[in-house]
Motif scaffolding. Structure first.
Motif, PDB file in Angstrom:
ATOM      1  N   VAL A  99       0.841  -1.203   0.000  1.00 39.02           N
ATOM      2  CA  VAL A  99       0.000   0.000   0.000  1.00 39.02           C
ATOM      3  C   VAL A  99       0.875   1.252   0.000  1.00 39.02           C
ATOM      4  O   VAL A  99       0.638   2.186  -0.767  1.00 39.02           O
ATOM      5  N   ILE A 100       1.871   1.265   0.857  1.00 36.06           N
ATOM      6  CA  ILE A 100       2.763   2.429   0.940  1.00 36.06           C
ATOM      7  C   ILE A 100       3.547   2.585  -0.358  1.00 36.06           C
ATOM      8  O   ILE A 100       3.663   3.697  -0.892  1.00 36.06           O
ATOM      9  N   GLU A 101       4.070   1.491  -0.878  1.00 36.31           N
ATOM     10  CA  GLU A 101       4.822   1.567  -2.127  1.00 36.31           C
ATOM     11  C   GLU A 101       3.936   2.038  -3.273  1.00 36.31           C
ATOM     12  O   GLU A 101       4.357   2.844  -4.111  1.00 36.31           O
ATOM     13  N   TYR A 102       2.706   1.553  -3.317  1.00 33.51           N
ATOM     14  CA  TYR A 102       1.764   1.965  -4.361  1.00 33.51           C
ATOM     15  C   TYR A 102       1.515   3.470  -4.290  1.00 33.51           C
ATOM     16  O   TYR A 102       1.562   4.173  -5.296  1.00 33.51           O
ATOM     17  N   ALA A 103       1.265   3.964  -3.082  1.00 33.19           N
ATOM     18  CA  ALA A 103       1.035   5.401  -2.905  1.00 33.19           C
ATOM     19  C   ALA A 103       2.262   6.195  -3.345  1.00 33.19           C
ATOM     20  O   ALA A 103       2.143   7.221  -4.028  1.00 33.19           O
ATOM     21  N   GLU A 104       3.435   5.726  -2.971  1.00 32.78           N
ATOM     22  CA  GLU A 104       4.675   6.410  -3.342  1.00 32.78           C
ATOM     23  C   GLU A 104       4.859   6.433  -4.855  1.00 32.78           C
ATOM     24  O   GLU A 104       5.166   7.478  -5.439  1.00 32.78           O
ATOM     25  N   ARG A 105       4.668   5.300  -5.494  1.00 31.52           N
ATOM     26  CA  ARG A 105       4.819   5.245  -6.950  1.00 31.52           C
ATOM     27  C   ARG A 105       3.768   6.124  -7.640  1.00 31.52           C
ATOM     28  O   ARG A 105       4.065   6.792  -8.618  1.00 31.52           O
ATOM     29  N   PHE A 106       2.540   6.074  -7.140  1.00 28.10           N
ATOM     30  CA  PHE A 106       1.462   6.881  -7.711  1.00 28.10           C
ATOM     31  C   PHE A 106       1.846   8.359  -7.693  1.00 28.10           C
ATOM     32  O   PHE A 106       1.612   9.081  -8.654  1.00 28.10           O
ATOM     33  N   ALA A 107       2.448   8.785  -6.594  1.00 30.89           N
ATOM     34  CA  ALA A 107       2.787  10.200  -6.418  1.00 30.89           C
ATOM     35  C   ALA A 107       4.070  10.610  -7.136  1.00 30.89           C
ATOM     36  O   ALA A 107       4.198  11.764  -7.544  1.00 30.89           O
ATOM     37  N   THR A 108       5.012   9.689  -7.285  1.00 33.62           N
ATOM     38  CA  THR A 108       6.325  10.085  -7.786  1.00 33.62           C
ATOM     39  C   THR A 108       6.705   9.497  -9.141  1.00 33.62           C
ATOM     40  O   THR A 108       7.543  10.061  -9.835  1.00 33.62           O
ATOM     41  N   ASP A 109       6.142   8.354  -9.491  1.00 33.29           N
ATOM     42  CA  ASP A 109       6.516   7.685 -10.747  1.00 33.29           C
ATOM     43  C   ASP A 109       5.396   6.740 -11.170  1.00 33.29           C
ATOM     44  O   ASP A 109       5.574   5.525 -11.199  1.00 33.29           O
ATOM     45  N   HIS A 110       4.257   7.321 -11.486  1.00 27.72           N
ATOM     46  CA  HIS A 110       3.079   6.507 -11.789  1.00 27.72           C
ATOM     47  C   HIS A 110       3.304   5.540 -12.951  1.00 27.72           C
ATOM     48  O   HIS A 110       2.692   4.477 -13.006  1.00 27.72           O
TER      49      HIS A 110
END
Length: 160
Positions: A99-110
């Motif tokens: 979940v955290i990694e998904y949020a991070e990728r969504f925000a920084t490198d979708h």
């Protein structure tokens, strides 16, 4: 201090900013309530995604905010303490890390949310949960950046 003129009133700047465009304030309230009251994700997972987005947005309001509904659900303060170090922190489950990694990728490198990563997600989440998480992250990212860009550093007063 806000970068636009916001009327004084109950709930401070984070609540009163929407009085400048009440036609859109209702939409914002529905987005927030949808993420908090209609999400099918466990509250802890949703909060981990929200906190990672808050960190990446450098959103003071979001970082310190704990919705009454989240407090009532008994989410421990310790849950938030290692979000930035999620990849190595042993206290998170694999779902919580994703979940955290998904949020991070969504925000920084979708664009990195593809093939192998989505396969990892689908091993632990249903398609409905992935859609739910995506929409929650979109709400957190958009509203957090809105508050940050406008210089609003108070927590929102909406009871969610």
């Amino acid at each position: 201090m806000a970068r636009i003129d916001i009327p004084d009133g109950p709930g401070g700047e984070a609540a009163m900013v929407w009085t400048l465009r009440p036609e859109l304030g209702g939409m914002v309230e529905r987005m927030i309530k949808g993420a908090y009251q209609q999400s099918i994700l466990p509250v802890e997972e949703r909060e981990l995604a929200r906190m990672r987005i808050a960190q990446l947005n450098d959103c003071i309001a979001c970082s310190g905010f704990r919705a009454p509904s989240v407090l009532e659900a008994g989410v421990a303060a310790e849950l938030y303490e290692n979000v930035a170090d999620y990849a190595v922190y042993p206290g998170y489950t694999m779902r919580q890390r994703l979940v955290i990694e998904y949020a991070e990728r969504f925000a920084t490198d979708h664009a990195s949310i593809a093939g192998a990563f989505m396969q990892r997600m689908r091993e632990l989440f249903t398609d409905a949960e992935i859609l739910d998480l995506t929409l929650c992250v979109a709400v957190f990212l958009g509203l957090g950046r809105t508050l940050t860009v406008l210089g609003i550093d108070q927590s929102c007063a909406i009871d969610v």
